[in-house]
Design a protein around this motif. Structure first.
Motif, PDB file in Angstrom:
ATOM      1  N   ASP A  62       0.837  -1.220   0.000  1.00 12.60           N
ATOM      2  CA  ASP A  62       0.000   0.000   0.000  1.00 12.60           C
ATOM      3  C   ASP A  62       0.863   1.257   0.000  1.00 12.60           C
ATOM      4  OD1 ASP A  62       0.867  -0.457   2.662  1.00 12.60           O
ATOM      5  OD2 ASP A  62      -0.949   0.376   3.542  1.00 12.60           O
ATOM      6  N   PRO A  76      -1.353  -4.081   2.580  1.00 17.53           N
ATOM      7  CA  PRO A  76      -0.827  -3.184   3.629  1.00 17.53           C
ATOM      8  C   PRO A  76       0.523  -3.649   4.195  1.00 17.53           C
ATOM      9  CG  PRO A  76      -3.133  -3.711   4.030  1.00 17.53           C
ATOM     10  CD  PRO A  76      -2.682  -4.604   2.906  1.00 17.53           C
ATOM     11  N   ASP A 107       2.588  -2.326  10.711  1.00 20.41           N
ATOM     12  CA  ASP A 107       2.613  -1.023  11.377  1.00 20.41           C
ATOM     13  C   ASP A 107       4.009  -0.406  11.355  1.00 20.41           C
ATOM     14  OD1 ASP A 107      -0.021  -1.323  11.859  1.00 20.41           O
ATOM     15  OD2 ASP A 107       0.196  -1.945  13.964  1.00 20.41           O
ATOM     16  N   PHE A 151       5.906  -0.591   8.805  1.00 21.68           N
ATOM     17  CA  PHE A 151       6.192  -0.395   7.369  1.00 21.68           C
ATOM     18  C   PHE A 151       7.019  -1.520   6.766  1.00 21.68           C
ATOM     19  CE2 PHE A 151       5.732   4.208   8.716  1.00 21.68           C
ATOM     20  CZ  PHE A 151       4.459   4.363   8.179  1.00 21.68           C
ATOM     21  N   THR A 195       9.712   4.352   2.083  1.00 24.34           N
ATOM     22  CA  THR A 195      10.051   3.979   3.463  1.00 24.34           C
ATOM     23  C   THR A 195      11.556   3.762   3.681  1.00 24.34           C
ATOM     24  OG1 THR A 195       9.857   1.610   3.073  1.00 24.34           O
ATOM     25  CG2 THR A 195       7.839   2.756   3.718  1.00 24.34           C
ATOM     26  N   PRO A 204      -2.609   8.671   3.153  1.00 24.92           N
ATOM     27  CA  PRO A 204      -2.887   7.994   4.417  1.00 24.92           C
ATOM     28  C   PRO A 204      -1.662   7.231   4.924  1.00 24.92           C
ATOM     29  CG  PRO A 204      -4.550   7.450   2.737  1.00 24.92           C
ATOM     30  CD  PRO A 204      -3.537   8.313   2.081  1.00 24.92           C
ATOM     31  N   ARG A 205      -1.503   7.174   6.199  1.00 20.38           N
ATOM     32  CA  ARG A 205      -0.440   6.464   6.928  1.00 20.38           C
ATOM     33  C   ARG A 205       0.910   7.168   6.898  1.00 20.38           C
ATOM     34  NH1 ARG A 205       0.237   0.174   5.974  1.00 20.38           N
ATOM     35  NH2 ARG A 205       1.138   0.338   8.036  1.00 20.38           N
TER      36      ARG A 205
END
Ligand SMILES: Cc1ncc(COP(=O)(O)O)c(C=O)c1O
Length: 360
Positions: free
Chosen positions: A117, A138, A141, A143, A166, A333-334
């Motif tokens: 994601d 996804p 949490d 990443f 990331t 988002p995120r």
């Protein structure tokens, strides 16, 4: 620029629907510290400059002729450096073009392709462009990619390693698990940033007939301005990419790009030294940012992904810009509390840290 429905009646219906990729800014502001598009802060090898000059001096007349459609000299130089056969190499006008051909060649299937994601934002763009269904998986949490999520029906898989934005790398062993679990689909590993400390999957090419690796000279070889990307895979996959390329643009690599990229691949010592410098500066910058309260994800790339518990990321990006420091902010988002910062020289990184100190 906005156009009226009246003007857009000429556009193909599919084009009216497109949501194109937004490239990072390339503003022409004086004294700008540009840490927003993951370019290399160092120039390319002096041998690259000599090679480009030699094209002008010795081959100016040849510019009236088309370049080698196969760019075989460049493929040979890449094959030698990557320790693969020449028929296992594909080259294109930046890895963005190579990726486009990969999507067209392998991903138009009757099941959705899978990708994380949070990843390179060109993948949804190509998917829409080629009418490919997608399923975004996804990240954890923290990443991280969860390999078990890639054991499900799909039309192909693409993973950036290290991931962007990331900066986190996936170990080779886990890539192998994904390859194993998907023997009837192509698994693409986009290694745009692999030279800054991650493990390349090129060593797996002989073993896996479903693996395609995509790399670029834009980051680790300081050649973003030339547009040279490449793919490595077994010959049957490269043949599909050649078929797509020769149905689109048979001469994507011009004479300057070929000569310069060949010189870069032949100067391995310079390349390795520059990568080491970036890695050292990265580690120093991470320490400095942690000292002033940033959380920094573990990076194997030439950029870092950071967040500050006390500061809004969008606001910080705007304030940095006002001080002439450009970093990348994604309003998604995120990750809307994170900034992606390209590693500069030690001196540039110092300016970033000093500017942040005044803002915090
Ligand atoms: C993950 C990833 N893949 C591919 C590219 C494209 O690189 P290029 O077209 O310059 O080779 C980029 C550029 O930023 C990237 O971040």
């Amino acid at each position: 620029m906005k156009f009226t429905t009246e003007q857009m009646r000429f556009w193909s219906p599919a084009v009216r629907e497109l949501e194109p990729y937004t490239p990072g800014e390339q503003p022409k502001i004086q004294n700008l510290l540009k840490l927003n598009t993951n370019e290399n802060p160092y120039p390319p090898s002096p041998k690259v400059v000599e090679a480009v000059q030699a094209v002008l001096m010795d081959q100016a007349d040849a510019l009236r002729l088309y370049p080698d459609p196969d760019a075989s000299q460049l493929k040979q130089a890449i094959a030698a450096q990557q320790n693969v056969n020449i028929d296992q190499v594909f080259v294109g006008n930046g890895s963005d073009e190579v990726l486009a051909h990969i999507f067209k060649a392998f991903f138009i299937q009757d099941e959705p392709i899978l990708y994380p994601d949070i990843t390179y934002s060109f993948y949804p763009v190509y998917s829409q462009f080629f009418g490919i269904e997608t399923k975004q998986i996804p990240l954890s949490d923290d990443f991280e990619i969860k390999v078990e999520d890639y054991r499900q029906a799909n039309g192909g898989i693409i993973i950036t390693n290290p991931n962007a934005p990331t900066s986190i790398a996936l170990p080779l062993q886990q890539i192998e698990q994904i390859l194993h679990a998907n023997p009837h689909r192509v698994v693409v590993i986009d290694e745009a940033y692999v030279d800054f400390g991650a493990e390349s999957a090129v060593s797996l090419v002989e073993q896996y007939d479903n693996l395609v690796i995509c790399q670029t000279t834009s980051k680790s070889r300081s050649l973003a301005g030339l547009r040279v990307g490449f793919a490595i895979a077994q010959a049957h996959l490269i043949a599909a990419l050649e078929a797509v390329k020769n149905s689109f643009n048979s001469y994507p690599m011009d004479r300057f790009a070929i000569a310069a990229a060949v010189a870069s691949f032949e100067d391995q010592a310079y390349f390795e030294a520059q990568c080491q410098k970036v890695i050292q500066s990265r580690d120093k910058l991470i320490e400095n940012l942690k000292e002033i309260g940033f959380k920094v994800l573990p990076s194997k790339a030439n950029f870092i992904f950071v967040t500050h518990p006390a500061r809004d990321a969008a606001e910080l990006a705007t304030q940095l810009r006002e001080q002439g420091v450009l970093v990348r902010y994604f309003n998604k988002p995120r990750i809307d509390q994170y900034l992606r910062i390209t590693i500069g020289t030690d001196q540039q990184n110092q300016r970033l840290v000093e500017t942040l100190k005044t803002l915090l």
